[in-house]
Design a protein around this motif. Structure first.
Motif, PDB file in Angstrom:
ATOM      1  N   VAL A  12       0.849  -1.193   0.000  1.00 24.05           N
ATOM      2  CA  VAL A  12       0.000   0.000   0.000  1.00 24.05           C
ATOM      3  C   VAL A  12       0.881   1.238   0.000  1.00 24.05           C
ATOM      4  CG1 VAL A  12      -1.686   1.348   1.311  1.00 24.05           C
ATOM      5  CG2 VAL A  12      -1.950  -1.136   1.117  1.00 24.05           C
ATOM      6  N   ILE A  13       0.645   2.115  -0.974  1.00 23.54           N
ATOM      7  CA  ILE A  13       1.361   3.384  -1.077  1.00 23.54           C
ATOM      8  C   ILE A  13       0.377   4.508  -0.782  1.00 23.54           C
ATOM      9  CG2 ILE A  13       2.692   4.925  -2.567  1.00 23.54           C
ATOM     10  CD1 ILE A  13       3.469   2.483  -4.247  1.00 23.54           C
ATOM     11  N   ALA A  14       0.709   5.355   0.195  1.00 21.89           N
ATOM     12  CA  ALA A  14      -0.116   6.512   0.524  1.00 21.89           C
ATOM     13  C   ALA A  14       0.416   7.728  -0.220  1.00 21.89           C
ATOM     14  CB  ALA A  14      -0.097   6.764   2.032  1.00 21.89           C
ATOM     15  N   ASP A  15      -0.484   8.444  -0.871  1.00 19.97           N
ATOM     16  CA  ASP A  15      -0.102   9.579  -1.716  1.00 19.97           C
ATOM     17  C   ASP A  15      -0.156  10.885  -0.924  1.00 19.97           C
ATOM     18  OD1 ASP A  15       0.288  11.521  -3.599  1.00 19.97           O
ATOM     19  OD2 ASP A  15      -1.077  10.662  -5.084  1.00 19.97           O
ATOM     20  N   PHE A  16       1.031  11.373  -0.522  1.00 17.45           N
ATOM     21  CA  PHE A  16       1.155  12.635   0.204  1.00 17.45           C
ATOM     22  C   PHE A  16       1.657  13.756  -0.706  1.00 17.45           C
ATOM     23  CE2 PHE A  16       0.806  10.060   3.961  1.00 17.45           C
ATOM     24  CZ  PHE A  16       0.421  10.913   4.987  1.00 17.45           C
ATOM     25  N   SER A  17       1.565  13.574  -2.004  1.00 22.98           N
ATOM     26  CA  SER A  17       2.159  14.557  -2.909  1.00 22.98           C
ATOM     27  C   SER A  17       1.498  15.928  -2.808  1.00 22.98           C
ATOM     28  CB  SER A  17       2.090  14.051  -4.355  1.00 22.98           C
ATOM     29  OG  SER A  17       0.745  13.816  -4.742  1.00 22.98           O
ATOM     30  N   GLN A  18       0.272  15.983  -2.257  1.00 20.91           N
ATOM     31  CA  GLN A  18      -0.407  17.270  -2.112  1.00 20.91           C
ATOM     32  C   GLN A  18      -0.439  17.776  -0.678  1.00 20.91           C
ATOM     33  OE1 GLN A  18      -4.143  17.629  -4.492  1.00 20.91           O
ATOM     34  NE2 GLN A  18      -3.780  15.468  -4.960  1.00 20.91           N
ATOM     35  N   ILE A  19       0.105  16.992   0.256  1.00 15.31           N
ATOM     36  CA  ILE A  19       0.133  17.390   1.671  1.00 15.31           C
ATOM     37  C   ILE A  19       1.565  17.273   2.181  1.00 15.31           C
ATOM     38  CG2 ILE A  19      -0.640  16.827   3.996  1.00 15.31           C
ATOM     39  CD1 ILE A  19      -3.252  15.937   2.938  1.00 15.31           C
ATOM     40  N   PRO A  20       2.213  18.367   2.563  1.00 14.69           N
ATOM     41  CA  PRO A  20       3.590  18.285   3.066  1.00 14.69           C
ATOM     42  C   PRO A  20       3.669  17.453   4.343  1.00 14.69           C
ATOM     43  CG  PRO A  20       2.964  20.552   2.574  1.00 14.69           C
ATOM     44  CD  PRO A  20       1.709  19.743   2.512  1.00 14.69           C
ATOM     45  N   VAL A  21       4.716  16.641   4.446  1.00 13.73           N
ATOM     46  CA  VAL A  21       4.964  15.841   5.648  1.00 13.73           C
ATOM     47  C   VAL A  21       6.005  16.599   6.473  1.00 13.73           C
ATOM     48  CG1 VAL A  21       5.674  13.594   6.537  1.00 13.73           C
ATOM     49  CG2 VAL A  21       4.449  13.742   4.367  1.00 13.73           C
ATOM     50  N   ARG A  22       5.509  17.415   7.420  1.00 13.11           N
ATOM     51  CA  ARG A  22       6.398  18.296   8.181  1.00 13.11           C
ATOM     52  C   ARG A  22       6.647  17.818   9.602  1.00 13.11           C
ATOM     53  NH1 ARG A  22       3.065  22.717   5.776  1.00 13.11           N
ATOM     54  NH2 ARG A  22       4.213  23.536   3.968  1.00 13.11           N
ATOM     55  N   GLN A  23       5.684  17.097  10.160  1.00  9.68           N
ATOM     56  CA  GLN A  23       5.821  16.661  11.546  1.00  9.68           C
ATOM     57  C   GLN A  23       5.343  15.220  11.690  1.00  9.68           C
ATOM     58  OE1 GLN A  23       3.517  19.574  13.619  1.00  9.68           O
ATOM     59  NE2 GLN A  23       1.580  18.972  12.700  1.00  9.68           N
ATOM     60  N   HIS A  24       5.743  14.623  12.812  1.00 12.95           N
ATOM     61  CA  HIS A  24       5.460  13.201  13.024  1.00 12.95           C
ATOM     62  C   HIS A  24       3.974  12.875  12.924  1.00 12.95           C
ATOM     63  CE1 HIS A  24       9.442  13.114  15.455  1.00 12.95           C
ATOM     64  NE2 HIS A  24       9.662  12.854  14.176  1.00 12.95           N
ATOM     65  N   ASP A  25       3.128  13.762  13.463  1.00 12.07           N
ATOM     66  CA  ASP A  25       1.698  13.474  13.494  1.00 12.07           C
ATOM     67  C   ASP A  25       1.070  13.434  12.100  1.00 12.07           C
ATOM     68  OD1 ASP A  25       1.732  13.209  16.194  1.00 12.07           O
ATOM     69  OD2 ASP A  25       0.667  15.076  16.651  1.00 12.07           O
ATOM     70  N   ASP A  26       1.779  13.943  11.094  1.00 11.68           N
ATOM     71  CA  ASP A  26       1.242  13.893   9.735  1.00 11.68           C
ATOM     72  C   ASP A  26       1.083  12.461   9.232  1.00 11.68           C
ATOM     73  OD1 ASP A  26       1.095  16.654   9.578  1.00 11.68           O
ATOM     74  OD2 ASP A  26       3.079  16.854   8.658  1.00 11.68           O
ATOM     75  N   LEU A  27       1.800  11.520   9.882  1.00  5.40           N
ATOM     76  CA  LEU A  27       1.739  10.125   9.445  1.00  5.40           C
ATOM     77  C   LEU A  27       0.681   9.302  10.188  1.00  5.40           C
ATOM     78  CD1 LEU A  27       5.547   9.348   9.048  1.00  5.40           C
ATOM     79  CD2 LEU A  27       3.921  10.087   7.300  1.00  5.40           C
ATOM     80  N   LYS A  28       0.024   9.919  11.170  1.00  2.00           N
ATOM     81  CA  LYS A  28      -1.016   9.194  11.913  1.00  2.00           C
ATOM     82  C   LYS A  28      -2.129   8.657  11.013  1.00  2.00           C
ATOM     83  CE  LYS A  28      -0.878  10.966  16.658  1.00  2.00           C
ATOM     84  NZ  LYS A  28      -1.630  11.746  17.677  1.00  2.00           N
TER      85      LYS A  28
END
Length: 671
Positions: free
Chosen positions: A351-367
């Protein structure tokens, strides 16, 4: 055993000849059928695909049945099915019908019959259609294996004919339609003994009864091949269409459904995976979505599935025809691939999650995708639905990712990052060609190449065939999406290319509640045929984190429904009907609350013995109503505890799981 039952046309398919189960593998063409008259709502390919459902109120409750039927009709049901387990319920169908007609409702009614031919014969004089299950209409199931000689088997068929003929003649006299509805879980001991627990057995079960009907020149018939396993269900319907053609039988309309699909999103995913896969190939004339919810909630889901095909032919872009088909549509076999990193080979689909439109700046972004950072021990945790990769496009994550998660970035960005070992590039088809020609450096272990069918050129195929690091990410903007993606797979198989493939889909301009139905059809329809080594569902229009969570969970739900990656407990729960002996929705919720941490365990929850051990099919454990507040508990198809009081039954079920050393304390899972 199955090999010996393969028909001539199946053998032709295996050798690359055209298939017969669908009018076209690349064009949307609805299968041509005869018309079946059901009251004033005919069914068949000359008419729209119909919506139907089944009441859950006790059939002896006349006003309750009438009120629920009206709610179902107003929700979109064009046929309403009502159970008639005995003669008294069959008799009361007349009262229900009269009251509906007095209120101005003329929707055809269907009597649902199982073990009682006399109830069927009475109902056929009252309602517009009867449904019989060939697995238990003339047989009693004892789970016995019997060795039949040809003569003994022929004698059994004569016995069935004698029991079935009265109903056929009554239906013919009264103009009543009939559905011969095979259920995977309730095949007779006779069928199981000769054909096994297979789609072949399901089809033969129906054909035995159908041949009797045709001998009597009775053709007002609909057929169905239901299973709680979408893979088995799809294979059985395909084989049924093939067999009708081979035997020169009429092209009867088909009733589509995944039985005991369950509740909420899981039930919708499983239903769409089976029903949608067949609708894609033009198969199906009426749809019933079986959810453990109020029946009026089923009709909008069925209609949403159907609506996708209303203008499909006009919306589709042409797809090159398939002239050599390398896939056996009647028997699952995963496409042969070589292993690239943890894709392909024997690996489960990723499974690949597409974060190309949401910046991954902090740990909680991966929740939202199942990865949690715990500051106190300075550690990462991952739940069962933790994504395997994230695609960050042109915005790499601002911190080091946990060990269980890998990052994919656009090729131009990957060329500039300092850590090219732990990041993997995604190249367009043209970038990949240019990089190969220029011998530009690529990642040494894993490179993703995104392409569509139109971009698949001989030059690209030649380069991919020699690349042991490439994983394809395939996309399409064709309304006829699944067949175009399947066409791409077929080309690669025929060219002998074994690299792994990730299926990427995104959906815009459709209601959010329909996205699970579309994705389950497009991705799940490929997985059912063994096609696909990963899933990437991409959001559109400035997504919020909650959207990423929804798409991530949906990806895992599709893999689970296709039986290609099991990450959670599976519930096979019937949709309830007038036979149900307890509150199915409440009981299912209670069992789920206490057992949903048992990864990979399958639990069947059945309202009555008709939908009992047989309908649970491949469940590990069963919870079956046998009387008011009385439950039987099963291990597989064997009853272990009988007449357990309902208030103790869930505890006893957990004890049974514990005895098999399959119980895990929730606290241990959550640590």
């Amino acid at each position: 055993m199955l090999d010996s039952l393969i028909t001539p046309s199946q053998s032709a398919i295996l050798s690359g000849s055209p298939v017969l189960y669908t009018p076209s593998l690349t064009q949307y063409i609805r299968r041509k059928t005869i018309t079946v008259n059901i009251g004033d709502v005919p069914m068949g390919s000359d008419y729209p695909i119909r919506v139907q459902s089944m009441t859950t109120v006790d059939t002896m409750d006349t006003l309750g049945s009438v009120e629920q039927t009206i709610r179902m009709i107003e929700a979109g049901c064009e046929y309403v099915r009502i159970t008639a387990p005995s003669v008294k319920e069959a008799q009361n169908l007349e009262n229900i019908r009269k009251e509906l007609r007095a209120r101005g409702y003329t929707t055809p009614l269907v009597a649902d019959i199982h073990f009682t031919p006399n109830a069927a014969e009475l109902a056929a004089r009252i309602v517009e259609k009867v449904r019989i299950n060939p697995g238990n209409y003339a047989d009693r199931k004892r789970f016995e294996f019997i060795e039949y000689t040809d003569a003994a088997y022929a004698s059994e068929l004569e016995r069935i004919r004698d029991k079935f003929l009265p109903l056929v003649r009554i239906c013919k006299e009264y103009g009543t339609a009939m559905r011969i509805g095979t259920n995977h879980g309730s095949l007779s001991d006779r069928i199981l003994s000769r054909y096994g627990d297979t789609p072949v057995g399901m089809v033969e079960s129906a054909l035995e009864f159908l041949r009797i009907c045709e001998d009597e020149n009775y053709y007002n018939i609909v057929l169905s091949m239901k299973s709680s396993n979408p893979q088995v269900m799809v294979q059985a319907y395909r084989l049924l269409v093939q067999r009708l053609d081979e035997e020169g039988l009429k092209a009867y309309p088909l009733h589509l459904g995944v039985t005991e699909a369950g509740e909420a999103e899981d039930g919708r995913i499983k239903s769409a995976l089976g029903i949608g896969t067949l609708l894609e190939d033009g198969i199906g004339d009426t749809v019933r979505v079986s959810l453990t919810e109020e029946p009026e909630r089923e009709a909008p889901v069925a209609q949403a599935l159907i609506d996708r095909y209303t203008h499909r032919a006009a919306q589709s872009k042409p797809i090159p025809a398939i002239t050599s088909y390398p896939i056996n549509p009647f028997q699952y076999m995963r496409r042969a691939t070589h292993e690239v990193a943890n894709f392909g080979g024997q690996n489960v689909p990723r499974v690949i999650a597409d974060f190309s439109q949401i910046p991954v700046r902090q740990h909680d972004d991966l929740k939202p995708i199942g990865h949690f950072y715990l500051p106190e021990p300075d550690k990462w945790r991952m739940n069962d639905l933790g994504a395997d990769y994230i695609y960050t496009g042109s915005q790499p994550a601002a911190f080091m990712l946990p060990n269980g998660l890998k990052q994919i970035v656009d090729y131009t960005i990957w060329q500039t990052v300092t850590d090219q070992i732990n990041a993997f590039p995604l190249l367009t088809a043209s970038e990949y060609l240019q990089a190969q020609v220029a011998q530009a450096p690529l990642q040494g272990r894993l490179n993703f190449v995104r392409l569509s069918l139109a971009e698949l050129s001989p030059k690209l195929l030649a380069m991919l065939s020699n690349d042991q690091t490439a994983v394809l990410v395939i996309t399409t903007d064709n309304a006829h999406a699944m067949p175009e993606l399947r066409r791409l797979f077929v080309e690669l198989i025929n060219q002998g290319i074994t690299l792994p493939i990730v299926v990427q889909r995104s959906y815009s301009a459709i209601p959010s509640e329909d996205i699970p139905l579309y994705a389950a059809t497009d991705v799940g329809g490929l997985l059912i045929d063994g096609l696909g080594d990963g899933v990437m569902l991409s959001p559109v229009k400035q997504p919020q984190p909650e959207q990423l969570k929804t798409l991530n969970n949906l990806s895992f739900g599709i893999l689970q429904a296709a039986r290609t990656r099991i990450t959670k407990t599976e519930y096979i729960s019937c949709p309830s009907c007038g036979r149900t002996l307890f509150d199915l929705q409440e009981t299912t919720a209670m069992i789920r609350q206490r057992t949903d941490h048992l990864k990979g365990v399958k639990i069947g929850i059945m309202g009555c013995i008709v939908n009992g051990p047989g309908e649970m099919a491949d469940a590990d454990y069963g919870y079956v109503g046998i009387g008011r507040d009385k439950i039987s508990l099963y291990r597989g198809q064997q009853v272990i505890k009988k007449s357990v009081p309902a208030d103790r039954a869930v505890d006893e079920l957990i004890e049974l799981i514990r005895e098999d050393n399959r119980w895990i304390e929730p606290s241990l899972v959550n640590e």
